[in-house]
Each structure stands twice: as structure tokens, then as C-alpha cells.
Scaffold this motif. Sequence first.
Motif, PDB file in Angstrom:
ATOM      1  N   ARG A 124      16.251  -5.679  13.060  1.00  0.00           N
ATOM      2  CA  ARG A 124      15.804  -6.508  11.946  1.00  0.00           C
ATOM      3  C   ARG A 124      14.499  -5.915  11.424  1.00  0.00           C
ATOM      4  NH1 ARG A 124      15.519 -12.940  12.060  1.00  0.00           N
ATOM      5  NH2 ARG A 124      15.874 -13.140   9.846  1.00  0.00           N
ATOM      6  N   PHE A 125      14.422  -5.717  10.137  1.00  0.00           N
ATOM      7  CA  PHE A 125      13.224  -5.170   9.504  1.00  0.00           C
ATOM      8  C   PHE A 125      12.491  -6.310   8.807  1.00  0.00           C
ATOM      9  CE2 PHE A 125      13.566  -0.630  10.041  1.00  0.00           C
ATOM     10  CZ  PHE A 125      14.860  -0.514  10.505  1.00  0.00           C
ATOM     11  N   VAL A 126      11.219  -6.463   9.149  1.00  0.00           N
ATOM     12  CA  VAL A 126      10.393  -7.504   8.561  1.00  0.00           C
ATOM     13  C   VAL A 126       9.346  -6.803   7.709  1.00  0.00           C
ATOM     14  CG1 VAL A 126       8.852  -9.450   9.015  1.00  0.00           C
ATOM     15  CG2 VAL A 126      10.759  -8.977  10.566  1.00  0.00           C
ATOM     16  N   PHE A 127       9.406  -7.037   6.415  1.00  0.00           N
ATOM     17  CA  PHE A 127       8.477  -6.412   5.479  1.00  0.00           C
ATOM     18  C   PHE A 127       7.390  -7.412   5.144  1.00  0.00           C
ATOM     19  CE2 PHE A 127      10.932  -2.683   4.877  1.00  0.00           C
ATOM     20  CZ  PHE A 127      12.242  -3.076   5.069  1.00  0.00           C
ATOM     21  N   ILE A 128       6.141  -7.014   5.364  1.00  0.00           N
ATOM     22  CA  ILE A 128       5.010  -7.915   5.190  1.00  0.00           C
ATOM     23  C   ILE A 128       4.059  -7.314   4.167  1.00  0.00           C
ATOM     24  CG2 ILE A 128       3.055  -9.033   6.344  1.00  0.00           C
ATOM     25  CD1 ILE A 128       4.680  -8.748   8.967  1.00  0.00           C
ATOM     26  N   ASN A 141       0.798  -1.228   0.000  1.00  0.00           N
ATOM     27  CA  ASN A 141       0.000   0.000   0.000  1.00  0.00           C
ATOM     28  C   ASN A 141       0.831   1.278   0.000  1.00  0.00           C
ATOM     29  OD1 ASN A 141      -2.434  -1.394  -0.037  1.00  0.00           O
ATOM     30  ND2 ASN A 141      -2.402  -1.644   2.174  1.00  0.00           N
ATOM     31  N   ILE A 142       2.142   1.135  -0.057  1.00  0.00           N
ATOM     32  CA  ILE A 142       2.988   2.324  -0.123  1.00  0.00           C
ATOM     33  C   ILE A 142       2.708   3.039  -1.438  1.00  0.00           C
ATOM     34  CG2 ILE A 142       5.359   3.145  -0.392  1.00  0.00           C
ATOM     35  CD1 ILE A 142       6.231   1.009   1.543  1.00  0.00           C
ATOM     36  N   LYS A 143       2.409   4.306  -1.347  1.00  0.00           N
ATOM     37  CA  LYS A 143       2.128   5.097  -2.542  1.00  0.00           C
ATOM     38  C   LYS A 143       3.226   6.151  -2.689  1.00  0.00           C
ATOM     39  CE  LYS A 143      -1.967   3.252  -3.246  1.00  0.00           C
ATOM     40  NZ  LYS A 143      -1.819   1.855  -3.468  1.00  0.00           N
ATOM     41  N   VAL A 144       3.964   6.057  -3.762  1.00  0.00           N
ATOM     42  CA  VAL A 144       4.965   7.067  -4.068  1.00  0.00           C
ATOM     43  C   VAL A 144       4.611   7.660  -5.423  1.00  0.00           C
ATOM     44  CG1 VAL A 144       6.845   6.160  -2.661  1.00  0.00           C
ATOM     45  CG2 VAL A 144       6.517   5.261  -4.929  1.00  0.00           C
ATOM     46  N   GLY A 145       4.542   8.982  -5.468  1.00  0.00           N
ATOM     47  CA  GLY A 145       4.055   9.637  -6.673  1.00  0.00           C
ATOM     48  C   GLY A 145       5.121   9.969  -7.693  1.00  0.00           C
ATOM     49  N   SER A 146       6.367  10.043  -7.252  1.00  0.00           N
ATOM     50  CA  SER A 146       7.414  10.447  -8.190  1.00  0.00           C
ATOM     51  C   SER A 146       8.659   9.605  -7.970  1.00  0.00           C
ATOM     52  CB  SER A 146       7.758  11.925  -7.973  1.00  0.00           C
ATOM     53  OG  SER A 146       8.380  12.093  -6.706  1.00  0.00           O
ATOM     54  N   SER A 177       3.787  -6.262  -3.202  1.00  0.00           N
ATOM     55  CA  SER A 177       4.844  -5.606  -2.430  1.00  0.00           C
ATOM     56  C   SER A 177       6.160  -5.575  -3.184  1.00  0.00           C
ATOM     57  CB  SER A 177       5.060  -6.321  -1.097  1.00  0.00           C
ATOM     58  OG  SER A 177       3.892  -6.331  -0.351  1.00  0.00           O
ATOM     59  N   ARG A 178       6.362  -6.527  -4.063  1.00  0.00           N
ATOM     60  CA  ARG A 178       7.618  -6.576  -4.815  1.00  0.00           C
ATOM     61  C   ARG A 178       7.844  -5.281  -5.585  1.00  0.00           C
ATOM     62  NH1 ARG A 178       8.422 -12.688  -6.472  1.00  0.00           N
ATOM     63  NH2 ARG A 178       6.841 -13.566  -5.150  1.00  0.00           N
TER      64      ARG A 178
END
Length: 194
Positions: free
Chosen positions: A59-63, A33-38, A68-69
Motif C-alpha cells: 500500500r502506498f501512502v502519499f502525504i 516537493n517533487i521536482k520534475v523538469g520535463s 501535492s495534487r
Amino acid sequence: VMNARNHAEATAIVVSRLNLNAVGAVFCDELQNIKVGSRTERDLLENTIQELVNLTHTRFVFIGTDESRDAVNSEALHRRMVGERGQLTWGPLKWGPDWDDLIAAVWQWLVTKAPTPLTPGLSALLYRLTGGVPDYAKKLITTTQAAVIGDPKNPEEQMSEEVFVRVMRNRFPKIHRDLERRYRRDNPKAGRLP
């Protein structure tokens, strides 16, 4: 962080707080759901995550889902995510230490009247019920916690194996059916999922 003069200062504040408080894991959920416009915003996001991975012992756990890729497509960041401090997993976790670490990290934040011990058997049940998918595990654990809090039939608010099975069947029926089909396909000699 809100009082930082610029992005570099904000990142430095986060790094110092993570290190000062010896934060062991940060869960970044719903990554799709990360939205990046530029392109600038995407670079800023990827560089910030890369700095946090490089400069902390956290430790960073990305879910997230398969989408998401696309949220993180920096090769440099991917290398750091799979380096000595992390493992990049886009699917279910394998049964073992990574799974146990994930469940233990979520478990420590549970708030019930009497703590439910996290046993190897309970961890194994959670793995079977969720197929090793971190997002499903987090949702099942937190939904089960919500189900037992204030339940007059469970005054100690214990999260037993029976409660987890009931919550998975009743609150996540589609996921349960899909995982059961996959479980039977992959384990033809095994019985049904609980």
C-alpha cells in the motif's frame, strides 16, 4: 538499485524487494516537493509509481500539502491509487480503519526504552490533536518520540496522552490553534481540544 543498467531494471529490483520482504506500506512524504523538469521526467515518475502500485501488494501512502495534487496528474495513476489497493485522499483521513492502519504503521517503527502500547484511546487522541491529517500525525508522533528519548523525568520514555498534548501545544502551536478553531466550528457542543 544503484547497479541497475536502466530504469526498467531498477523498477524490477524495487518490485522484487517489496514483494520478497512483504512490505505492507510505503510512505511517500512531502509529495509537493517533487521536482520534475520535463514532460519525460514527469512521465517516468508517474509510470514508475503506477508500476509499483500494480506489481506489488504494497500500500502506498502519499502525504503532502494541497500542492501535492499537481505533483501527480496522471489519470491512470489516480485510478490505480483509488482502486482496490488504495484510497486517494487529499485531505484528512476519516476516523476508522484507514486512520488506525496509518497510526499502526508509524507506531511499529518507534524506538523507545519501553514500548508505549497503542490503545484505541491514544489513537483517538492523536486523531483529535491532528485533525486526521497524516502529515501532522507523523510529525507529532516522531517529535514526541524525540522529546521522550533521554528525558530524565521519563526514564521509560513512555509517550503518554499528556506528553502528546504537551508536544502538540509547545512544538506545533499554530497547527494546534488552527485545528482547535476548526474543531470548535465543526463541533459547537464539544469542549476544547486537549
